[in-house]
Design an enzyme around this catalytic site. Structure first.
Site, PDB file in Angstrom:
ATOM      1  CB  SER A   7     -10.361  21.589  29.283  1.00  0.00           C
ATOM      2  OG  SER A   7     -10.836  20.880  30.413  1.00  0.00           O
ATOM      3  CG  HIS A  32      -6.333  19.755  29.260  1.00  0.00           C
ATOM      4  ND1 HIS A  32      -4.984  19.788  29.534  1.00  0.00           N
ATOM      5  CD2 HIS A  32      -6.948  19.992  30.446  1.00  0.00           C
ATOM      6  CE1 HIS A  32      -4.792  20.047  30.803  1.00  0.00           C
ATOM      7  NE2 HIS A  32      -5.974  20.168  31.402  1.00  0.00           N
ATOM      8  CG  ASP A  34      -8.935  19.083  33.311  1.00  0.00           C
ATOM      9  OD1 ASP A  34      -7.727  19.279  33.557  1.00  0.00           O
ATOM     10  OD2 ASP A  34      -9.633  19.857  32.636  1.00  0.00           O
ATOM     11  CG  MET A  36     -10.242  16.888  38.618  1.00  0.00           C
ATOM     12  SD  MET A  36     -11.315  18.292  38.916  1.00  0.00           S
ATOM     13  CE  MET A  36     -10.933  19.330  37.506  1.00  0.00           C
ATOM     14  CG  HIS A  65      -4.158  18.639  34.378  1.00  0.00           C
ATOM     15  ND1 HIS A  65      -4.842  19.828  34.524  1.00  0.00           N
ATOM     16  CD2 HIS A  65      -3.253  18.609  35.401  1.00  0.00           C
ATOM     17  CE1 HIS A  65      -4.384  20.474  35.581  1.00  0.00           C
ATOM     18  NE2 HIS A  65      -3.428  19.752  36.139  1.00  0.00           N
ATOM     19  CG  MET A  67      -5.552  18.453  38.604  1.00  0.00           C
ATOM     20  SD  MET A  67      -6.872  19.495  37.974  1.00  0.00           S
ATOM     21  CE  MET A  67      -7.330  18.568  36.531  1.00  0.00           C
ATOM     22  CG  MET A 136      -2.359  24.410  37.655  1.00  0.00           C
ATOM     23  SD  MET A 136      -3.413  23.662  36.406  1.00  0.00           S
ATOM     24  CE  MET A 136      -5.036  24.335  36.792  1.00  0.00           C
ATOM     25  CG  ASP A 174      -5.497  23.812  32.765  1.00  0.00           C
ATOM     26  OD1 ASP A 174      -6.598  24.265  32.392  1.00  0.00           O
ATOM     27  OD2 ASP A 174      -5.363  22.680  33.280  1.00  0.00           O
TER      28      ASP A 174
HETATM   29  C1  DX5 Z   1      -9.077  23.130  36.174  1.00  0.00           C
HETATM   30  C2  DX5 Z   1      -8.716  22.318  34.966  1.00  0.00           C
HETATM   31  C3  DX5 Z   1      -8.818  23.032  33.683  1.00  0.00           C
HETATM   32  C4  DX5 Z   1     -10.198  23.524  33.340  1.00  0.00           C
HETATM   33  C5  DX5 Z   1     -10.074  24.754  32.519  1.00  0.00           C
HETATM   34  O1  DX5 Z   1      -8.722  22.437  37.318  1.00  0.00           O
HETATM   35  O2  DX5 Z   1      -7.400  21.825  35.079  1.00  0.00           O
HETATM   36  O3  DX5 Z   1      -8.300  22.242  32.626  1.00  0.00           O
HETATM   37  O4  DX5 Z   1     -10.956  22.616  32.615  1.00  0.00           O
HETATM   38  O5  DX5 Z   1     -11.347  25.271  32.309  1.00  0.00           O
HETATM   39  P1  DX5 Z   1     -11.579  26.793  31.897  1.00  0.00           P
HETATM   40  O6  DX5 Z   1     -10.929  26.999  30.560  1.00  0.00           O
HETATM   41  O7  DX5 Z   1     -13.055  26.917  31.865  1.00  0.00           O
HETATM   42  O8  DX5 Z   1     -10.941  27.638  32.966  1.00  0.00           O
HETATM   43 ZN    ZN Z   2      -6.433  20.886  33.313  1.00  0.00          ZN
END
Ligand code: DX5
Ligand code: ZN
Length: 224
Positions: A7, A32, A34, A36, A65, A67, A136, A174
């Site tokens: 990620s 990956h 993320d 947001m 991903h 969010m 998740m 994740d």
């Molecule tokens: C959280 C993200 C994850 C995050 C995971 O909302 O979707 O992808 O980056 O990070 P770690 O591995 O540090 O929990």
């Molecule tokens: Zn994620």
């Protein structure tokens, strides 16, 4: 097949291209990303323009991903920016079926994510149309949180349904994945593992990647 998806949330964003290259050389299978929006989750990261810029520095498939509250509105943007897999949340405001169709129409693979308080049953009606389900194992929004082992019941339920229907759907986990928790998730039936802080923060990233894969492979086989 076991896949590791580092990620970028935990990378040094000032040196993003180098950080991604490093993970590619260490043996990552996916990247990956993320996304947001500060609305669906209380944090803001990056959008399609950044995906497009980093695409030219790596050949890793992009596991995006989303969010965000309204994923349907942005599918074309992210597909145009090089997304290979687009994962959106069942808890978002967009129609699930319509969003899956839009992802497929735009040439990417659809994946559906569930937050810790959402039941496995919500994804089951869509299973046949999905390339991957994302369970998740933390509340989405931030890296570096602790793995929620109570989500493994959900992983087991979805894996058993996938087997029953003879599908090839991946199950991704994740949040809080490290050298210990990866085995727990793999034994429950997950085969794609997102890891941010544990991988990017490892003193030897290549060694950590190899260990993660080995542990996941063994635990997944044991769980079968
Ligand atoms: C959280 C993200 C994850 C995050 C995971 O909302 O979707 O992808 O980056 O990070 P770690 O591995 O540090 O929990
Ligand atoms: Zn994620």
């Amino acid at each position: 097949m076991i896949k590791i998806s580092p990620s970028v949330l935990s990378c040094d964003y000032g040196r993003m291209a180098d950080e991604i290259k490093c993970m590619e050389e260490c043996g990552a299978d996916l990247l990956h990303i993320d996304v947001m929006d500060g609305h669906f989750v209380p944090n803001i990261t990056l959008g399609a323009p950044v995906c497009k810029c980093i695409k030219k520095y790596t050949s890793l498939p992009f596991d995006v991903h989303l969010m965000i509250s309204e994923p349907l509105k942005y599918i074309e943007d992210f597909c145009g920016a090089g997304a290979d897999i687009i994962c959106f949340h069942t808890e978002s405001e967009s129609d699930i079926g319509e969003t899956i169709d839009k992802i497929v129409e735009n040439g990417a693979k659809p994946a559906l994510a569930v937050k810790p308080n959402t039941a496995a049953d919500v994804v089951l009606p869509f299973l046949d149309r999905l390339s991957m389900v994302l369970v998740m194992t933390v509340e989405p929004g931030f890296g570096g949180q602790s793995f929620m082992a109570d989500q493994m019941e959900k992983v087991r339920k979805i894996r058993s349904e996938i087997r029953k229907r003879g599908l090839k759907t991946d199950i991704e986990v994740d949040g809080g994945i490290n050298g210990e928790t990866i085995g727990v998730a793999a034994a429950a039936g997950a085969n794609v593992f997102v890891s941010g802080s544990a991988l990017f923060g490892a003193p030897d990233r290549k060694k950590a990647m190899d260990e993660f894969k080995e542990k996941a492979r063994k635990a997944f086989e044991r769980g079968v």
